[in-house]
Design a protein around this motif. Sequence first.
Motif, PDB file in Angstrom:
ATOM      1  N   LYS A  29     -26.786  23.363  45.332  1.00  0.00           N
ATOM      2  CA  LYS A  29     -26.147  24.569  46.066  1.00  0.00           C
ATOM      3  C   LYS A  29     -26.350  24.280  47.416  1.00  0.00           C
ATOM      4  N   PRO A  30     -25.185  24.347  48.168  1.00  0.00           N
ATOM      5  CA  PRO A  30     -24.942  24.166  49.650  1.00  0.00           C
ATOM      6  C   PRO A  30     -25.806  25.078  50.421  1.00  0.00           C
ATOM      7  N   VAL A  31     -26.667  24.570  51.262  1.00  0.00           N
ATOM      8  CA  VAL A  31     -27.741  25.552  52.296  1.00  0.00           C
ATOM      9  C   VAL A  31     -26.717  26.001  53.241  1.00  0.00           C
ATOM     10  N   GLU A  32     -26.744  27.403  53.431  1.00  0.00           N
ATOM     11  CA  GLU A  32     -26.119  27.947  54.676  1.00  0.00           C
ATOM     12  C   GLU A  32     -26.601  27.349  56.193  1.00  0.00           C
ATOM     13  N   ASN A  33     -25.674  26.881  57.146  1.00  0.00           N
ATOM     14  CA  ASN A  33     -26.042  26.778  58.111  1.00  0.00           C
ATOM     15  C   ASN A  33     -25.865  27.767  59.169  1.00  0.00           C
ATOM     16  N   LYS A  34     -26.940  28.526  59.601  1.00  0.00           N
ATOM     17  CA  LYS A  34     -26.809  29.794  60.226  1.00  0.00           C
ATOM     18  C   LYS A  34     -26.559  29.741  61.806  1.00  0.00           C
ATOM     19  N   ASN A  35     -26.312  28.238  62.268  1.00  0.00           N
ATOM     20  CA  ASN A  35     -26.377  28.105  63.573  1.00  0.00           C
ATOM     21  C   ASN A  35     -24.777  27.975  64.009  1.00  0.00           C
ATOM     22  N   ASN A  36     -23.923  27.969  63.054  1.00  0.00           N
ATOM     23  CA  ASN A  36     -22.412  27.956  63.226  1.00  0.00           C
ATOM     24  C   ASN A  36     -21.798  28.663  62.282  1.00  0.00           C
ATOM     25  N   ALA A  37     -21.014  29.987  62.882  1.00  0.00           N
ATOM     26  CA  ALA A  37     -20.560  30.847  61.964  1.00  0.00           C
ATOM     27  C   ALA A  37     -19.140  30.077  61.390  1.00  0.00           C
ATOM     28  N   ASN A  38     -18.585  29.254  61.937  1.00  0.00           N
ATOM     29  CA  ASN A  38     -17.377  28.580  61.270  1.00  0.00           C
ATOM     30  C   ASN A  38     -17.697  27.364  60.543  1.00  0.00           C
ATOM     31  N   ILE A  39     -18.659  27.099  59.977  1.00  0.00           N
ATOM     32  CA  ILE A  39     -19.306  25.932  59.500  1.00  0.00           C
ATOM     33  C   ILE A  39     -18.564  26.060  58.021  1.00  0.00           C
ATOM     34  N   ALA A  40     -18.452  27.090  57.582  1.00  0.00           N
ATOM     35  CA  ALA A  40     -18.142  27.220  56.047  1.00  0.00           C
ATOM     36  C   ALA A  40     -16.663  27.091  56.137  1.00  0.00           C
ATOM     37  N   ALA A  41     -15.809  27.327  57.049  1.00  0.00           N
ATOM     38  CA  ALA A  41     -14.411  27.096  57.170  1.00  0.00           C
ATOM     39  C   ALA A  41     -14.330  25.641  57.412  1.00  0.00           C
ATOM     40  N   VAL A  42     -15.203  24.889  58.119  1.00  0.00           N
ATOM     41  CA  VAL A  42     -15.006  23.553  58.169  1.00  0.00           C
ATOM     42  C   VAL A  42     -15.126  22.808  56.891  1.00  0.00           C
ATOM     43  N   GLU A  43     -16.174  23.388  56.213  1.00  0.00           N
ATOM     44  CA  GLU A  43     -16.697  22.977  55.055  1.00  0.00           C
ATOM     45  C   GLU A  43     -15.312  22.759  53.919  1.00  0.00           C
ATOM     46  N   LYS A  44     -14.587  23.794  53.897  1.00  0.00           N
ATOM     47  CA  LYS A  44     -13.309  23.842  53.123  1.00  0.00           C
ATOM     48  C   LYS A  44     -12.328  22.690  53.516  1.00  0.00           C
ATOM     49  N   GLU A  45     -12.324  22.481  54.735  1.00  0.00           N
ATOM     50  CA  GLU A  45     -11.323  21.278  55.196  1.00  0.00           C
ATOM     51  C   GLU A  45     -11.811  19.903  55.083  1.00  0.00           C
ATOM     52  N   ALA A  46     -13.221  19.752  54.701  1.00  0.00           N
ATOM     53  CA  ALA A  46     -13.651  18.530  54.555  1.00  0.00           C
ATOM     54  C   ALA A  46     -12.955  17.487  53.759  1.00  0.00           C
ATOM     55  N   LYS A  47     -12.765  16.346  53.823  1.00  0.00           N
ATOM     56  CA  LYS A  47     -11.840  15.473  52.970  1.00  0.00           C
ATOM     57  C   LYS A  47     -12.626  14.921  51.823  1.00  0.00           C
ATOM     58  N   ILE A  48     -14.140  14.972  52.070  1.00  0.00           N
ATOM     59  CA  ILE A  48     -15.085  14.506  51.053  1.00  0.00           C
ATOM     60  C   ILE A  48     -15.711  15.683  50.540  1.00  0.00           C
ATOM     61  N   SER A  49     -15.512  16.080  49.168  1.00  0.00           N
ATOM     62  CA  SER A  49     -15.984  17.292  48.536  1.00  0.00           C
ATOM     63  C   SER A  49     -17.438  16.978  48.411  1.00  0.00           C
ATOM     64  N   LYS A  50     -18.029  18.241  47.799  1.00  0.00           N
ATOM     65  CA  LYS A  50     -19.505  18.180  47.569  1.00  0.00           C
ATOM     66  C   LYS A  50     -19.848  17.096  46.941  1.00  0.00           C
ATOM     67  N   ASP A  51     -18.943  17.217  45.609  1.00  0.00           N
ATOM     68  CA  ASP A  51     -19.481  16.565  44.406  1.00  0.00           C
ATOM     69  C   ASP A  51     -19.069  15.008  44.724  1.00  0.00           C
ATOM     70  N   GLU A  52     -18.020  14.466  45.479  1.00  0.00           N
ATOM     71  CA  GLU A  52     -17.962  13.195  45.963  1.00  0.00           C
ATOM     72  C   GLU A  52     -18.996  12.635  46.877  1.00  0.00           C
ATOM     73  N   ALA A  53     -19.502  13.506  47.573  1.00  0.00           N
ATOM     74  CA  ALA A  53     -20.684  13.015  48.378  1.00  0.00           C
ATOM     75  C   ALA A  53     -21.957  12.729  47.551  1.00  0.00           C
ATOM     76  N   LYS A  54     -22.101  13.806  46.545  1.00  0.00           N
ATOM     77  CA  LYS A  54     -23.013  13.558  45.684  1.00  0.00           C
ATOM     78  C   LYS A  54     -22.932  12.347  44.909  1.00  0.00           C
ATOM     79  N   ASN A  55     -21.798  11.847  44.420  1.00  0.00           N
ATOM     80  CA  ASN A  55     -21.658  10.827  43.599  1.00  0.00           C
ATOM     81  C   ASN A  55     -21.872   9.489  44.390  1.00  0.00           C
ATOM     82  N   LEU A  56     -21.470   9.513  45.965  1.00  0.00           N
ATOM     83  CA  LEU A  56     -21.625   8.495  46.822  1.00  0.00           C
ATOM     84  C   LEU A  56     -22.973   8.222  47.066  1.00  0.00           C
ATOM     85  N   SER A  57     -23.774   9.426  47.001  1.00  0.00           N
ATOM     86  CA  SER A  57     -25.282   9.220  47.374  1.00  0.00           C
ATOM     87  C   SER A  57     -25.972   8.398  46.140  1.00  0.00           C
TER      88      SER A  57
END
Length: 754
Positions: A29-57
């Motif tokens: 589960k992604p942990v909410e970053n409360k220091n930046n209100a726009n971070i959720a919007a940026v996350e949607k624009e990320a070229k590397i998805s959560k699952d891809e990042a997990k597999n890379l790790s």
Amino acid sequence: MKSKKLIALVLGTVLTITNYSAVFASDVKPVENKNNANIAAVEKEAKISKDEAKNLSKKILKDYFNVTIDEKKYECSVEFSQSYEDKNYFWQIYWRKNDSNSNTTMEVFVNAFDGKILRASKREYIEGQTNNIAKITEEEGRKKAEAFLQKINPKEFKETKYVKSNTDYMYKRGDNTYSYTYSRYINGVKYNENSLVVEVDGIKGEVISYYINWDANAKVPSTEGIIAGDKADEIIKKDLSLELLYIPYRDKYESEENGNKTKLVYRSKFSNGGLLDAKEGKFINDTFGKKVEKDLTDKEKKDYLSKIKINKPLDKEISKDRAVELARQKIKELYGEGYEINNVRYNENREAIFGAKNTWSIDFEKKQDKNKVYDGGQIAIDALNENIVNLYKNFRENEKEATTMTWEQAYNKAIEFIVKYAPEKFKDINTKQTNYIADNNNMYDKRYHFNFVRTVNGIPYDGNYIDISIDAVKGELCDFRINWNEDAKFSEANNLINKEEGKNTLFSKYKPELNYMKISKNNDPKKPEFETKLVYKWNNFASVYYSPLTTLDAFTGKILNDMGEEIDENIDKFMEKIKVSPYKNELTILAYNGVMDTVNFEANKEITQMDFIKMLVNAKGYRPYLLKEASALKFETATSKNDTNYKYLQLAVLYGIVENKEGKFDINSKVTREDMAKALVKFLGYEKLANSKDIFQLKINDAKEIKNENLGYMGIAKGLGILEVKDNKIRPKANATWTDLSIAIYRVLDNIRR
């Protein structure tokens, strides 16, 4: 022995496992970053998805850390985060596995837009399998680190050079971990902004962490037209001055509670910051803004002193009720009505942490609507003179609120607070203060901060001070903190070294070095605009914001380390002595861990009882705080109570190495190999086994030379390699040498597990 810290190797410490802030759960589960209100919007624009990042790790951990992730056995947590640079976003993936006797924690940071690995680590603790001494040297660990970088970052690694830690002593860590930093070089010039960092486990010989900070599109100016290095030396040396001051000094061989010692030193001071523009030949010193200073005139000081009323110490400490009464009164004076008292605590501060040895500490808070922010703090009252010695009031900055007072007005208010709440200290502080004002007067922190340093014999003592901060909007006192030791001892400033001689000493050790450095073009800390410049730095620690505070002993002219100790110049000599030794690795590791006496070491020199005891105590861990529990020595010995050897003997008694009984103890007598082996076997806790001598057989040519009661001890010593056998002889009656002792201690530590 010269060392920053003597490591507790035998009594054992729990291996520290990095405490990550992520919460582990079965599902990712992604942990909410409360220091930046726009971070959720940026996350949607990320070229590397959560699952891809997990597999890379998972791939990184398998390819470079030899770990295959079974998701049924590992818990995982993923967080989308933002670095300090606005456009740098990344996925933080954490893996964790807990078994009955082990704990494994791993992390991988993946750039969310290009998939590059920014950080990776694997830390593992297995109960009962952590040795007390490293298996590989720092040099061998470096080879492991470089092989790792050749594999994971071959292109970037080619652009780096190894940067040895500028610690001026052999770096010692209790967890047997080596750390290596590789700085990037462009056009043959160090680019501090980019680096590779690797940590290696000194016991397993494995890489346990990796970090990269790299800008593939870095743009730097050419090196054409820069001033020569000798010219930079001349300019920087001219800017250097030496400031005389006292610093706190705690002798590492004394009880940690003895904090009364000070040392008189010269500290390097650069009037223009020590950072030189390599092309213009001018100092880069205007980043802070306009410099302003303020001080009281002699008349103003005299007027204040004439009005001061100093409370005499009371015959006994004030009661809790009286402390609460005083707190209510002072809180009302400072902040008005409506505050309630919460917790009340009595503190015995032997080192006057709160500015006094005995204080009442009281929490206060204003009861208000739950939707409003917390409004409260803490106040500490001296139990013997009823003065405030520590005060904190919650501060919450509101960018929309305008300041109502100038820095100069706040300075006057700070002086008045000291006169009223710490009158007895007013005459002993340096009232001069300095501030830097940005051109746009945009305050990064809407508080004015003041630090009034104590002076003794007209010389500043930066270990004692009064810290004050004032709310620039409300004009309220935010912080009032006294750090003051009335029992501190100070040397007279007589027969000091010549300052020019001191400057020459510093420049013989530290030479200005050419660097690329990012420097902001404006003075607004909230909106910096960086450009890369070529600069000459006096040493690696210099920056726009910080000048290196190197110190010299004002009497001897010796350069001191961060602990106020003379830098151990014997390390290089020691390494030269052992470079052809067949035991070079073991000796190096002992020195690295603070066990080896690098000053007195001579391979074939016979050891004394004192040499033996010191090394055993160092192996156990020289803990000054235990001296307060140590008994006086009952036996006679050629050492006084104030001598370091006496303290070693006290700890040796406490550790059970020496028996504290009447008689004489010759610290200068030699130690036979037989006696050394017996003591070390006891040290290992095998005494009962050793006394079962009938089960031991020593098939060596000189077995008859061993005392019958010591056969078991010698058998164990031979079996564990504590004593080496040459030509089928163990030489029990020969006097032990430094090499004998060093190798024996290493083998003992290698056989002990925490």
